[in-house]
Write an enzyme that holds these catalytic residues in place. Structure first.
Site, PDB file in Angstrom:
ATOM      1  N   TYR A  27      32.064  36.350  42.522  1.00  0.00           N
ATOM      2  CA  TYR A  27      31.801  35.112  43.440  1.00  0.00           C
ATOM      3  C   TYR A  27      30.416  34.501  43.106  1.00  0.00           C
ATOM      4  O   TYR A  27      30.251  33.348  43.262  1.00  0.00           O
ATOM      5  CB  TYR A  27      32.259  35.446  44.787  1.00  0.00           C
ATOM      6  CG  TYR A  27      33.522  35.542  45.080  1.00  0.00           C
ATOM      7  CD1 TYR A  27      34.665  34.575  44.874  1.00  0.00           C
ATOM      8  CD2 TYR A  27      33.950  37.108  45.007  1.00  0.00           C
ATOM      9  CE1 TYR A  27      36.168  35.121  45.005  1.00  0.00           C
ATOM     10  CE2 TYR A  27      35.299  37.571  45.337  1.00  0.00           C
ATOM     11  CZ  TYR A  27      36.073  36.454  44.902  1.00  0.00           C
ATOM     12  OH  TYR A  27      37.571  37.050  45.238  1.00  0.00           O
ATOM     13  N   ASN A  49      43.538  28.038  46.590  1.00  0.00           N
ATOM     14  CA  ASN A  49      43.718  27.707  45.080  1.00  0.00           C
ATOM     15  C   ASN A  49      45.409  27.415  45.169  1.00  0.00           C
ATOM     16  O   ASN A  49      46.173  28.207  45.551  1.00  0.00           O
ATOM     17  CB  ASN A  49      43.152  28.686  44.107  1.00  0.00           C
ATOM     18  CG  ASN A  49      44.462  29.844  43.758  1.00  0.00           C
ATOM     19  OD1 ASN A  49      45.387  29.692  43.310  1.00  0.00           O
ATOM     20  ND2 ASN A  49      44.458  31.132  44.668  1.00  0.00           N
ATOM     21  N   CYS A  57      42.833  34.105  38.896  1.00  0.00           N
ATOM     22  CA  CYS A  57      41.962  34.541  40.122  1.00  0.00           C
ATOM     23  C   CYS A  57      41.817  35.999  40.177  1.00  0.00           C
ATOM     24  O   CYS A  57      40.963  36.652  40.896  1.00  0.00           O
ATOM     25  CB  CYS A  57      42.780  33.979  41.356  1.00  0.00           C
ATOM     26  SG  CYS A  57      43.666  32.672  41.082  1.00  0.00           S
ATOM     27  N   HIS A  58      42.735  36.871  39.674  1.00  0.00           N
ATOM     28  CA  HIS A  58      42.325  38.268  39.843  1.00  0.00           C
ATOM     29  C   HIS A  58      41.361  38.817  39.014  1.00  0.00           C
ATOM     30  O   HIS A  58      41.008  39.936  38.946  1.00  0.00           O
ATOM     31  CB  HIS A  58      43.848  38.894  39.125  1.00  0.00           C
ATOM     32  CG  HIS A  58      44.013  38.828  37.885  1.00  0.00           C
ATOM     33  ND1 HIS A  58      44.997  37.486  37.463  1.00  0.00           N
ATOM     34  CD2 HIS A  58      43.817  39.489  36.750  1.00  0.00           C
ATOM     35  CE1 HIS A  58      44.927  37.528  35.909  1.00  0.00           C
ATOM     36  NE2 HIS A  58      44.231  38.756  35.639  1.00  0.00           N
ATOM     37  N   GLU A  84      44.370  44.753  31.895  1.00  0.00           N
ATOM     38  CA  GLU A  84      43.437  43.821  31.075  1.00  0.00           C
ATOM     39  C   GLU A  84      42.569  44.468  30.258  1.00  0.00           C
ATOM     40  O   GLU A  84      42.077  43.999  29.372  1.00  0.00           O
ATOM     41  CB  GLU A  84      42.859  42.755  31.983  1.00  0.00           C
ATOM     42  CG  GLU A  84      43.860  41.745  32.814  1.00  0.00           C
ATOM     43  CD  GLU A  84      43.839  40.576  32.050  1.00  0.00           C
ATOM     44  OE1 GLU A  84      43.012  39.818  31.532  1.00  0.00           O
ATOM     45  OE2 GLU A  84      45.261  40.101  31.929  1.00  0.00           O
TER      46      GLU A  84
END
Length: 105
Positions: A27, A49, A57-58, A84
């Site tokens: 952030y 959102n 967002c993750h 990921e």
DNA sequence: GGCGTGACCCCAT
DNA sequence: TATGGGGCCACGC
């Protein structure tokens, strides 16, 4: 598209979409990219959102290595990050600085 | 036009 | 390393 009429929260989404897979951002970095110290507003933008299925967002985590919260749950967030390619342990990024993505050089 | 809230951050102990 | 306290910005009502 590249207009500057977008709201502050939309800019956060745009930056977030620039984050490649296997990478994460904080952030704080997003706020810095917007030349502001509104990390609070950034998190607020994610909380409200509406593009949850359009914005990764993750891939947003906290500056101290914690994953932070997630609309679907922090547990789901860690799972996604691991899939990921990000190393996550005990709900925290193992080497944040190694997976962090900076919008600025 | 003002107040409270929030997926937070930094510093000191 | 963990915990507590103070402070910052934008949005919604």
């Amino acid at each position: 598209m590249d207009s500057k009429n977008n709201s502050f929260n939309e800019r956060c989404y745009e930056l977030l979409k620039l984050v490649p897979k296997g990478k994460v951002t904080t952030y704080r970095e997003i706020a810095k990219a917007l030349h502001t110290n509104a990390w609070r507003a950034v998190g607020n933008a994610m909380a409200k959102n509406k593009s949850l299925f359009v914005i990764p967002c993750h891939r947003v985590v906290r500056s101290n290595g914690s994953l932070g919260q997630y609309a679907l749950g922090a547990d789901k967030k860690s799972e996604l990050l691991i899939k990921e390619g990000v190393i996550v342990t005990n709900g925290r990024v193992k080497d944040l600085g190694k997976f962090i993505h900076r919008f600025s050089t």
